[in-house]
Design a protein around this motif. Sequence first.
Motif, PDB file in Angstrom:
ATOM      1  N   GLY B  84       1.004  -1.028   0.110  1.00 42.39           N
ATOM      2  CA  GLY B  84      -0.062   0.079  -0.063  1.00 42.39           C
ATOM      3  C   GLY B  84       0.972   1.303   0.103  1.00 42.39           C
ATOM      4  N   VAL B  85       0.697   2.177  -0.924  1.00 42.98           N
ATOM      5  CA  VAL B  85       1.648   3.072  -1.129  1.00 42.98           C
ATOM      6  C   VAL B  85       1.026   4.503  -1.087  1.00 42.98           C
ATOM      7  CG1 VAL B  85       3.677   4.201  -2.414  1.00 42.98           C
ATOM      8  CG2 VAL B  85       3.260   1.647  -2.438  1.00 42.98           C
ATOM      9  N   VAL B  86       1.458   5.433  -0.218  1.00 39.65           N
ATOM     10  CA  VAL B  86       1.180   6.852  -0.340  1.00 39.65           C
ATOM     11  C   VAL B  86       2.449   7.640  -1.068  1.00 39.65           C
ATOM     12  CG1 VAL B  86       0.255   8.841   0.932  1.00 39.65           C
ATOM     13  CG2 VAL B  86      -0.094   6.418   1.891  1.00 39.65           C
ATOM     14  N   PHE B  87       1.882   7.656  -2.423  1.00 41.72           N
ATOM     15  CA  PHE B  87       2.976   8.410  -3.030  1.00 41.72           C
ATOM     16  C   PHE B  87       3.191  10.138  -2.761  1.00 41.72           C
ATOM     17  CE2 PHE B  87       1.125   5.230  -5.517  1.00 41.72           C
ATOM     18  CZ  PHE B  87       2.305   4.138  -6.031  1.00 41.72           C
ATOM     19  N   GLN B  88       4.406  10.562  -2.661  1.00 40.56           N
ATOM     20  CA  GLN B  88       4.616  11.776  -2.572  1.00 40.56           C
ATOM     21  C   GLN B  88       3.813  12.665  -3.374  1.00 40.56           C
ATOM     22  OE1 GLN B  88       8.836  13.106  -2.850  1.00 40.56           O
ATOM     23  NE2 GLN B  88       8.676  14.620  -1.262  1.00 40.56           N
ATOM     24  N   ASP B  89       3.780  12.559  -4.618  1.00 39.37           N
ATOM     25  CA  ASP B  89       2.695  13.189  -5.633  1.00 39.37           C
ATOM     26  C   ASP B  89       1.533  12.384  -5.634  1.00 39.37           C
ATOM     27  OD1 ASP B  89       3.956  10.982  -6.838  1.00 39.37           O
ATOM     28  OD2 ASP B  89       4.381  11.965  -8.628  1.00 39.37           O
ATOM     29  N   LEU B  90       0.996  11.847  -4.944  1.00 37.56           N
ATOM     30  CA  LEU B  90      -0.430  11.194  -4.751  1.00 37.56           C
ATOM     31  C   LEU B  90      -0.693  10.422  -5.838  1.00 37.56           C
ATOM     32  CD1 LEU B  90      -2.312  14.244  -3.657  1.00 37.56           C
ATOM     33  CD2 LEU B  90      -1.051  12.663  -2.232  1.00 37.56           C
ATOM     34  N   LYS B  91      -0.357  10.408  -7.055  1.00 40.26           N
ATOM     35  CA  LYS B  91      -0.902   9.732  -8.193  1.00 40.26           C
ATOM     36  C   LYS B  91      -2.304   9.320  -8.136  1.00 40.26           C
ATOM     37  CE  LYS B  91       3.760   8.113  -9.243  1.00 40.26           C
ATOM     38  NZ  LYS B  91       4.061   9.256  -9.969  1.00 40.26           N
ATOM     39  N   LEU B  92      -3.090  10.178  -8.052  1.00 45.31           N
ATOM     40  CA  LEU B  92      -4.330  10.041  -8.166  1.00 45.31           C
ATOM     41  C   LEU B  92      -4.909  10.475  -9.668  1.00 45.31           C
ATOM     42  CD1 LEU B  92      -5.468  11.616  -4.822  1.00 45.31           C
ATOM     43  CD2 LEU B  92      -5.448   9.312  -5.294  1.00 45.31           C
ATOM     44  N   VAL B  93      -5.911   9.878 -10.025  1.00 45.92           N
ATOM     45  CA  VAL B  93      -6.510  10.099 -11.295  1.00 45.92           C
ATOM     46  C   VAL B  93      -7.522  11.250 -11.372  1.00 45.92           C
ATOM     47  CG1 VAL B  93      -7.560   9.417 -13.503  1.00 45.92           C
ATOM     48  CG2 VAL B  93      -6.029   7.767 -12.181  1.00 45.92           C
ATOM     49  N   PRO B  94      -7.099  12.618 -11.722  1.00 47.16           N
ATOM     50  CA  PRO B  94      -8.031  13.618 -11.386  1.00 47.16           C
ATOM     51  C   PRO B  94      -9.600  13.599 -11.732  1.00 47.16           C
ATOM     52  CG  PRO B  94      -6.167  14.091 -13.134  1.00 47.16           C
ATOM     53  CD  PRO B  94      -6.002  12.851 -12.568  1.00 47.16           C
ATOM     54  N   HIS B  95      -9.840  12.798 -13.274  1.00 48.31           N
ATOM     55  CA  HIS B  95     -11.120  12.972 -13.623  1.00 48.31           C
ATOM     56  C   HIS B  95     -11.815  11.612 -13.252  1.00 48.31           C
ATOM     57  CE1 HIS B  95      -8.443  10.894 -16.498  1.00 48.31           C
ATOM     58  NE2 HIS B  95      -9.446   9.891 -16.772  1.00 48.31           N
ATOM     59  N   TRP B  96     -11.459  10.676 -12.313  1.00 47.01           N
ATOM     60  CA  TRP B  96     -11.806   9.581 -11.751  1.00 47.01           C
ATOM     61  C   TRP B  96     -12.911  10.252 -10.421  1.00 47.01           C
ATOM     62  CZ3 TRP B  96      -8.272   4.821 -11.438  1.00 47.01           C
ATOM     63  CH2 TRP B  96      -8.075   4.210 -12.779  1.00 47.01           C
ATOM     64  N   THR B  97     -13.762   9.529 -10.137  1.00 42.82           N
ATOM     65  CA  THR B  97     -14.065   9.710  -8.611  1.00 42.82           C
ATOM     66  C   THR B  97     -13.637   9.459  -7.597  1.00 42.82           C
ATOM     67  OG1 THR B  97     -15.622   7.896  -8.380  1.00 42.82           O
ATOM     68  CG2 THR B  97     -16.562   9.905  -9.793  1.00 42.82           C
ATOM     69  N   VAL B  98     -13.939   9.966  -6.354  1.00 45.03           N
ATOM     70  CA  VAL B  98     -13.195   9.421  -5.148  1.00 45.03           C
ATOM     71  C   VAL B  98     -13.199   8.139  -5.077  1.00 45.03           C
ATOM     72  CG1 VAL B  98     -13.318   9.464  -2.535  1.00 45.03           C
ATOM     73  CG2 VAL B  98     -13.434  11.696  -3.968  1.00 45.03           C
ATOM     74  N   TYR B  99     -14.279   7.591  -5.263  1.00 44.30           N
ATOM     75  CA  TYR B  99     -14.644   5.912  -5.059  1.00 44.30           C
ATOM     76  C   TYR B  99     -13.764   5.247  -6.108  1.00 44.30           C
ATOM     77  CZ  TYR B  99     -17.399   1.726  -5.340  1.00 44.30           C
ATOM     78  OH  TYR B  99     -17.948   0.533  -5.404  1.00 44.30           O
ATOM     79  N   GLU B 100     -13.854   5.571  -7.410  1.00 44.76           N
ATOM     80  CA  GLU B 100     -13.025   5.072  -8.417  1.00 44.76           C
ATOM     81  C   GLU B 100     -11.559   4.953  -7.891  1.00 44.76           C
ATOM     82  OE1 GLU B 100     -15.983   5.923 -12.118  1.00 44.76           O
ATOM     83  OE2 GLU B 100     -14.395   6.987 -11.644  1.00 44.76           O
ATOM     84  N   ASN B 101     -11.064   6.013  -7.554  1.00 47.01           N
ATOM     85  CA  ASN B 101      -9.619   6.016  -7.195  1.00 47.01           C
ATOM     86  C   ASN B 101      -9.466   5.146  -5.789  1.00 47.01           C
ATOM     87  OD1 ASN B 101      -7.641   7.824  -8.460  1.00 47.01           O
ATOM     88  ND2 ASN B 101      -9.169   9.209  -8.368  1.00 47.01           N
ATOM     89  N   LEU B 102     -10.453   5.100  -5.075  1.00 46.79           N
ATOM     90  CA  LEU B 102     -10.311   4.328  -3.701  1.00 46.79           C
ATOM     91  C   LEU B 102     -10.216   2.837  -4.162  1.00 46.79           C
ATOM     92  CD1 LEU B 102      -9.974   4.769  -0.919  1.00 46.79           C
ATOM     93  CD2 LEU B 102     -12.642   4.564  -0.707  1.00 46.79           C
ATOM     94  N   ILE B 103     -11.017   2.399  -5.066  1.00 48.00           N
ATOM     95  CA  ILE B 103     -11.299   0.840  -5.216  1.00 48.00           C
ATOM     96  C   ILE B 103     -10.231   0.302  -6.447  1.00 48.00           C
ATOM     97  CG2 ILE B 103     -13.550   0.868  -4.372  1.00 48.00           C
ATOM     98  CD1 ILE B 103     -14.405   0.577  -7.415  1.00 48.00           C
ATOM     99  N   SER B 104      -9.494   1.150  -6.718  1.00 47.79           N
ATOM    100  CA  SER B 104      -8.559   0.627  -7.928  1.00 47.79           C
ATOM    101  C   SER B 104      -7.742  -0.491  -7.447  1.00 47.79           C
ATOM    102  CB  SER B 104      -7.721   1.714  -8.576  1.00 47.79           C
ATOM    103  OG  SER B 104      -6.960   2.288  -7.686  1.00 47.79           O
ATOM    104  N   PRO B 105      -7.244  -0.649  -6.278  1.00 49.04           N
ATOM    105  CA  PRO B 105      -6.254  -1.658  -5.967  1.00 49.04           C
ATOM    106  C   PRO B 105      -7.258  -2.962  -5.960  1.00 49.04           C
ATOM    107  CG  PRO B 105      -5.779  -0.189  -4.570  1.00 49.04           C
ATOM    108  CD  PRO B 105      -7.073   0.620  -5.115  1.00 49.04           C
ATOM    109  N   LEU B 106      -8.678  -2.906  -5.492  1.00 48.22           N
ATOM    110  CA  LEU B 106      -9.422  -3.876  -5.316  1.00 48.22           C
ATOM    111  C   LEU B 106      -9.838  -4.418  -6.728  1.00 48.22           C
ATOM    112  CD1 LEU B 106     -11.746  -2.443  -2.458  1.00 48.22           C
ATOM    113  CD2 LEU B 106      -9.931  -4.176  -2.018  1.00 48.22           C
TER     114      LEU B 106
END
Lengths: 288, 221
Positions: B84-106
């Motif tokens: 599980g990695v919290v990246f320094q530059d976050l690496k979140l996909v801006p146009h995805w919803t919170v939910y979609e970013n959250l469940i990507s590892p699942l």
Amino acid sequence: MSKNKETFYHRGTSYLVMGFLSIFFTQLILNIFIFGYLELEQMGGVWQSSFTIQAFFQENTSPEVIEKVEEEIEALPLVGEVRVISSEEAKNRFLSYFSLQEDNFGLEENPFPPSLEIRAKRVEELPLLAQELEKKEEFEEIFYGGENTEALLRFYHFFLAAGGILLLALFVFSLLVITAVIKASIQARGIEIEVWSLVGATKRFIRMPFLYQGMIEGLSGGVAALVVSLIFFHFLLDFLRTSFPFFFWIDWEDLVFPLGVVSVLMSSFLGFLGALLACNSVEEENIK
Amino acid sequence: MGFLEFKRVYKIYPAGIKALDNVNLSLGKGEFVFLWGATGAGKTTLMKLITREEVPTSGEVWLERCKISSLEERYLPLLRRNLGVVFQDLKLVPHWTVYENLISPLLVLGVKRRYAHRLAGEILDLLHLQDKKYHKTEWLSGGEKQKLCLGRALIHRPYLVLADEPTGNLDSATALDVVGTLFEFSKKSGATVIVATHSEDLISNFPARLVALDKGKVIQS
């Protein structure tokens, strides 16, 4: 919604439209070529029934020999149909052609030798079959239209070869276009690909939405091109039949199946292949 | 052999910059570790060697008796699914919803949607982001993005969590809250957690092991 569908819906619509249009226009041009090819085939069929080999027997050939030769020729692989023309039938044809009566014929003896009327399975095989028949001693003369037929056949072959080369070029061109479009689409989604890769997605998982994209773009472009082509050919054939009624035009119904199959299969394959090439080409850049 | 081991690890970037200099380090299972050092000390490089975004110039990195420094590329997804990695530059996909970013590892793990939904609900509650579930990530504040990144790192219950400057954009109260969440996670799940930070204040609030880096060398472990 599956995971792949989910990622698919996030695609930029501009790339989808570009991919769709590139396949649509390619398939449209391809359909015109297919129409031309089928029309040519239709003409070939007409030629086949018009161009026959006339093989004239030697004088005084007995009916038994004629029957035996007929059977031998029927067994040749290139032969489609064989018909015996007796001396009497040849004479009647001559009289009928020049609108003469028996009394006006002027000759006591029938000068027309018996002959065989032979049709090849394929019109382009006519010269080859004629060469084969020339080897038979029972025949005095073989006639199949000679230079005129060969000139027509040369044109036929040229058209098919040129069409084939153009089709290949078109296929390669559209493959390059769809590859470039999907490649741009992949590069625009670099952050998503990076995130997927960092959370442990396999290359297959990452590629799959792009392959779906390619296939769906291809399929939808192909189906749209099919519909437009069929409507266009419907009106075109109506016009051609009215303007040139004596020419041998293909039936519109006969176009539906070949165009349908080629449009659906070819465009899906083209889309899939383009996506695969695009994935391979950007994989090293984005998927670490 | 420890749960995570660095053996004589050097990392020299092409320009000749020595990021890590003979690092020898051993971490146990379930440990909560602060990786402390100034900017440029080599913290991020050390993390990247574990996620295999980088490979060492020389030396070995072992995780659970697996030499990950020379792991074949085709096995990288297997390694990363357990991190599980919290990246320094976050690496979140801006146009995805919170939910979609959250469940990507699942999704990558093939977890059933209903179960993924439940796990996401728990994490969103924990991080107080439930009302932002269907918001686009680009609409979130810096702190909310940081929390989301933390949630994504924990949702699949990894056995090793790496957090690279997870409090960089946060006020001190939220920073304590974020690190507290990681600390609790480590205690409850038995996961090893490594938090890279340059904040001494933060470290003093938690009873954790400290590994200090300076110019690529381990000066305290």
